[in-house]
Scaffold this active site. Structure first.
Site, PDB file in Angstrom:
ATOM      1  CE  LYS A  97      -4.398  -1.422   0.276  1.00  0.00           C
ATOM      2  NZ  LYS A  97      -5.469  -0.916  -0.622  1.00  0.00           N
ATOM      3  CB  SER A 123      -0.443  -8.304  -1.182  1.00  0.00           C
ATOM      4  OG  SER A 123      -1.420  -9.060  -0.511  1.00  0.00           O
TER       5      SER A 123
END
Lengths: 323, 323
Positions: free
Chosen positions: A53, A309
């Site tokens: 992110k 991720s």
């Protein structure tokens, strides 16, 4: 609505180059043997704040005019976007206010505060987080930083895709398949832009928890489908109501059919990553790994890139899963 | 007694190139901020079998004449050397018998068996493991693969040092200090040969658990000193009685004063690696990290390479430490 392009991803890569981590792409003999193919793992768990992110958040906020937003930036997030925005804002001299669900993992709330952000908690079932965020934007003169449905966010996440293409090519390989954990679709659509443009024979697919498969169903039906629920999976990072407008518009052009994995498969993937890879992966970050471990995605006999991720998992949950 | 040279390390690197993992060297902003310097982490946790030991074992066994040893290879090990020998033997077509202490972590015993080796357990306090191993060597016509005090083992472990020098140089840096977890000294002396030859201004130092500091005391006194005990630390990979003859002869020429860390500092380092680095590190593999986290080694204002030498930790112990 302008869609992000490969040029946007290249520009994002230049903007974040000095601040984001160029994360390693690694390979495990044990994983290859288990899958019966070559699996390359993109370790976004080693990105700043422990998840991809930061890429999008930094790219987005670096393009804002600080003078125009005395209140800084506002974001809604269950955790990883929150930390990405908090860190990027801090590095770029912006205030940050993060609107977080009260049931977000305690570690994600604590870390967001530790990065200097103000945190405002809401109830996932009864409060309207968009209304809360919009009120803050108006009252404080702040900019809203969306978690995925934004050109600059998508382009930023896409820089992981650029790295994947370069790192795989350096090994003399061309991936058949890239598997990306998917929620709103920011990472998947960003990576698809990079990979499909630079390696056109490579297929890019989403992986979702089986009861939060809005992106898969949307790709099948050709329009944005919604999830029935917003809670009820350990994959706290992947619980959105539906794909974004932009991410879906990109996805329908560039993404292939998605895959889904069960809660138990996600737990097993986290345990496998601990035991065999010596890596800490959070539930939402482990869905693509789960899909190759359990033969859900067709990795046998192929060269597959699996994106891990994120790694921000509550210690108690991690302890329960491994012990 | 011939001592291993940089030429031996280069030859070892050629031998293991197709089989060992070239492990990543990574950097963490959070760790740099905490230490107040640049810290580069060499992730031997991502090596095959989850620890550096595969390097030396493969180099050693690849130089043996299989026809001369119908019984294959025999090794004594608390766990990581066991797995390294078991895997290398299996890849090279040798049988493997591993003599392991009964109190070795269950995960290490199970993994050694899973790699196809025969495991013979002994009692650390009452049995003579050397006698057991020598009897096996004689009875079966096998070759003994020592855990550290062997030229080919040391040269093999030294390949991690070659990679460190290349990877650090690629970043445009010269390390001031390389910190290596130390037990018998195979990894530390091997890395010292590579680093001190190719980067002469760089200091290489050992890090040990505070009550198992035989290498540090030996470097101070100039002769091989013994530890008072052989049990009593969570660093199961670092419990030997004294430095090897060869490793100490190399060490007194190439290693600088060593550092020690407490059990509590090791636990905190494991927790830090979980929370901030998203990496699984075993106690013995975390001692060098602990030394920079707690200011034991002088990393402030410097560029320091920290070797994370292994990640094979019992799940229950890991769960207890993080939760």
């Amino acid at each position: 609505m302008r869609l992000p392009t490969i040029a946007d991803v290249h520009s994002a890569a230049e903007r974040i180059a000095l601040y984001a981590v160029r994360t390693p792409l690694i390979e495990s003999h044990v994983l290859n043997d288990r899958v019966g193919g070559r699996v390359l793992l993109k370790l976004e768990t080693l990105q700043r704040v422990g998840a991809f992110k930061f890429r999008g958040a930094y790219n987005k906020i670096s393009r804002l005019n600080r003078g125009a937003y005395p209140g800084g930036v506002v974001a809604c997030s269950s955790g990883n976007h929150a930390q990405g925005v908090a860190l990027a804002a801090s590095l770029l001299g912006f205030k940050a206010v993060i609107v977080m669900p009260r049931d977000a993992p305690a570690i994600k709330i604590a870390r967001t505060k530790a990065l200097g952000a103000e945190v405002i908690l809401f109830d996932r079932l009864t409060d309207d987080r968009v209304a809360i965020a919009n009120a803050l934007v108006k009252a404080r003169g702040a900019a809203l930083v969306l978690p995925f449905d934004d050109l600059d966010i998508i382009a930023g996440q896409g820089t992981a895709g650029l790295e994947i293409v370069e790192q795989v090519k350096k090994r003399g390989l061309t991936p058949d398949l890239v598997l990306v954990p998917c929620s709103g679709g920011g990472l998947a659509s960003g990576i698809a832009i990079a990979v499909r443009n630079l390696s056109p024979t490579t297929v890019v697919s989403t992986v979702e928890p089986s009861e939060f498969d809005d992106f898969k169903r949307s790709l099948q039906s050709g329009k944005r489908e919604r999830n029935a629920r917003l809670t009820g999976s350990i994959c706290d990072a992947l619980l959105v109501s539906e794909p974004g407008e932009i991410t879906f518009a990109v996805g329908r052009e560039l993404l292939s059919s998605g895959y889904t994995v069960s809660e138990e498969q996600v737990r097993d993937a986290i345990r496998f990553a601990f035991e065999e890879l010596k890596l800490v992966v959070e539930p939402g970050g482990a869905v693509a790994l789960a899909s190759v471990l359990f033969g859900v995605a067709p990795a046998k006999g192929k060269t597959t890139v699996v994106v891990l991720s994120g790694g921000n998992i509550d210690p108690l949950l991690f302890a329960e899963i491994i012990a």
